[in-house]
Design a protein around this motif. Structure first.
Motif, PDB file in Angstrom:
ATOM      1  N   SER A   1      -1.052  -2.075  -8.174  1.00  0.00           N
ATOM      2  CA  SER A   1      -2.276  -1.462  -7.659  1.00  0.00           C
ATOM      3  C   SER A   1      -3.546  -2.142  -8.183  1.00  0.00           C
ATOM      4  CB  SER A   1      -2.253   0.049  -7.902  1.00  0.00           C
ATOM      5  OG  SER A   1      -3.067   0.409  -8.927  1.00  0.00           O
TER       6      SER A   1
ATOM      7  N   ARG B   1      -9.772   1.622   2.133  1.00  0.00           N
ATOM      8  CA  ARG B   1      -8.953   0.708   1.339  1.00  0.00           C
ATOM      9  C   ARG B   1      -9.668   0.351   0.049  1.00  0.00           C
ATOM     10  NH1 ARG B   1      -5.987  -4.156   4.609  1.00  0.00           N
ATOM     11  NH2 ARG B   1      -6.413  -5.182   2.623  1.00  0.00           N
ATOM     12  N   ALA B   2      -8.919   0.359  -1.053  1.00  0.00           N
ATOM     13  CA  ALA B   2      -9.534   0.120  -2.364  1.00  0.00           C
ATOM     14  C   ALA B   2     -10.069  -1.304  -2.483  1.00  0.00           C
ATOM     15  CB  ALA B   2      -8.514   0.387  -3.469  1.00  0.00           C
ATOM     16  N   ASP B   3      -9.546  -2.231  -1.623  1.00  0.00           N
ATOM     17  CA  ASP B   3      -9.986  -3.623  -1.729  1.00  0.00           C
ATOM     18  C   ASP B   3     -10.984  -4.008  -0.644  1.00  0.00           C
ATOM     19  OD1 ASP B   3      -8.218  -3.547   0.380  1.00  0.00           O
ATOM     20  OD2 ASP B   3      -6.982  -5.232  -0.301  1.00  0.00           O
TER      21      ASP B   3
ATOM     22  N   GLN C   1      -6.293  -4.104  -5.905  1.00  0.00           N
ATOM     23  CA  GLN C   1      -7.673  -3.612  -5.922  1.00  0.00           C
ATOM     24  C   GLN C   1      -8.654  -4.743  -6.200  1.00  0.00           C
ATOM     25  OE1 GLN C   1      -7.617   0.096  -7.880  1.00  0.00           O
ATOM     26  NE2 GLN C   1      -9.819   0.348  -7.840  1.00  0.00           N
ATOM     27  N   ARG C   2      -8.249  -5.665  -7.078  1.00  0.00           N
ATOM     28  CA  ARG C   2      -9.135  -6.795  -7.391  1.00  0.00           C
ATOM     29  C   ARG C   2      -9.155  -7.837  -6.273  1.00  0.00           C
ATOM     30  NH1 ARG C   2      -6.613  -5.941 -12.326  1.00  0.00           N
ATOM     31  NH2 ARG C   2      -5.204  -7.697 -12.107  1.00  0.00           N
TER      32      ARG C   2
ATOM     33  N   SER D   1     -14.108  -7.378  -4.118  1.00  0.00           N
ATOM     34  CA  SER D   1     -12.690  -7.657  -3.852  1.00  0.00           C
ATOM     35  C   SER D   1     -12.535  -8.570  -2.644  1.00  0.00           C
ATOM     36  CB  SER D   1     -11.920  -6.363  -3.593  1.00  0.00           C
ATOM     37  OG  SER D   1     -12.085  -5.487  -4.665  1.00  0.00           O
TER      38      SER D   1
ATOM     39  N   ARG E   1       0.848  -1.215   0.000  1.00  0.00           N
ATOM     40  CA  ARG E   1       0.000   0.000   0.000  1.00  0.00           C
ATOM     41  C   ARG E   1       0.874   1.252   0.000  1.00  0.00           C
ATOM     42  NH1 ARG E   1      -3.445  -3.471   2.563  1.00  0.00           N
ATOM     43  NH2 ARG E   1      -2.423  -3.236   4.572  1.00  0.00           N
TER      44      ARG E   1
ATOM     45  N   ASN F   1     -14.293  -3.915  -0.386  1.00  0.00           N
ATOM     46  CA  ASN F   1     -15.641  -3.849  -0.963  1.00  0.00           C
ATOM     47  C   ASN F   1     -16.061  -5.297  -1.233  1.00  0.00           C
ATOM     48  OD1 ASN F   1     -14.893  -4.623  -3.820  1.00  0.00           O
ATOM     49  ND2 ASN F   1     -13.561  -2.870  -3.489  1.00  0.00           N
TER      50      ASN F   1
END
Ligand code: AMP
Length: 188
Positions: free
Chosen positions: A50, A133-135, A54-55, A140, A36, A137
């Motif tokens: 990244s 955090r982008a992951d 994210q995935r 992800s 990160r 969700n």
């Protein structure tokens, strides 16, 4: 002492690692935190990983092994480390054993935080709202859990067969889990 905190995403590894750092002066080596930081810095490595992060997929073994190796001198100076989120594949576990052995040390204990899937979903649902955090969700997280089950959980027999695995109930409060970890460390 070198310790691995092992468990699925959102099991509480990072929280417990930070407590051990505060309480015992140990060094936390979290590959997730390192990655990160690379993403936030906009470095070439950050740009490479990244989308993968994210995935919710795993980044390549070479990348995380190199990140850990860079930080091992810090662990030497502190008399050991808490590995958090690493290793996540058998290749990473073998690379870690080799790197640590070269330094005349070993992985003393692997503490597995056991948390059932329903509890994980509840914890992560709370985190989606506030984490940033982008992951964090639903899509992800599902991939992260699948990666854990398919690629990381198979490491458990590797450590169990070597008598290095301790299992701790990760379902209680942060303090209850912390006490269980302390009790395990006291007998290690
Ligand atoms: P974490 O903070 O440990 O949940 O890691 C966040 C994300 O970083 C993971 O979903 C992976 O994309 C990546 N990552 C962290 N540690 C590793 C590792 N040891 N091997 C592969 N990918 C990792």
């Amino acid at each position: 002492m070198n310790l691995i905190l092992f468990g699925p995403p959102a099991a509480g590894k990072g929280t417990q690692a930070k407590r051990l750092v505060d309480g015992r002066g140990m060094v936390q080596l979290s590959t997730g935190d390192m990655l990160r930081a690379a993403v936030a810095s906009g470095s070439e490595l950050g740009q490479r990983v990244s989308g993968i992060m994210q995935r919710g997929e795993l980044v390549s073994d070479d990348i995380v092994v190199a990140l850990i190796e860079e930080r091992l001198p810090e662990a030497d100076a502190a008399g050991g480390a808490i590995f958090d989120g690493f290793p996540r594949t058998l290749a990473q576990a073998q690379a870690l054993d080799a790197m640590i052995q070269r330094r005349g040390a070993k992985i003393d204990l692997v503490v597995r935080l056991k948390v059932d899937d329903a509890a994980l979903m509840q914890r992560i649902a709370g985190r989606f709202a506030e984490s940033g955090r982008a992951d964090d969700n639903p899509e992800s997280f599902k991939v992260r859990l699948e990666a854990y089950n398919a690629q990381t959980a198979p490491l458990l027999p590797y450590y169990r067969d070597q008598g290095r695995l301790a299992e701790v109930d990760g379902m209680g409060s942060v303090d209850t889990v912390a006490q269980a970890i302390d009790a395990t460390l006291a007998t290690a």
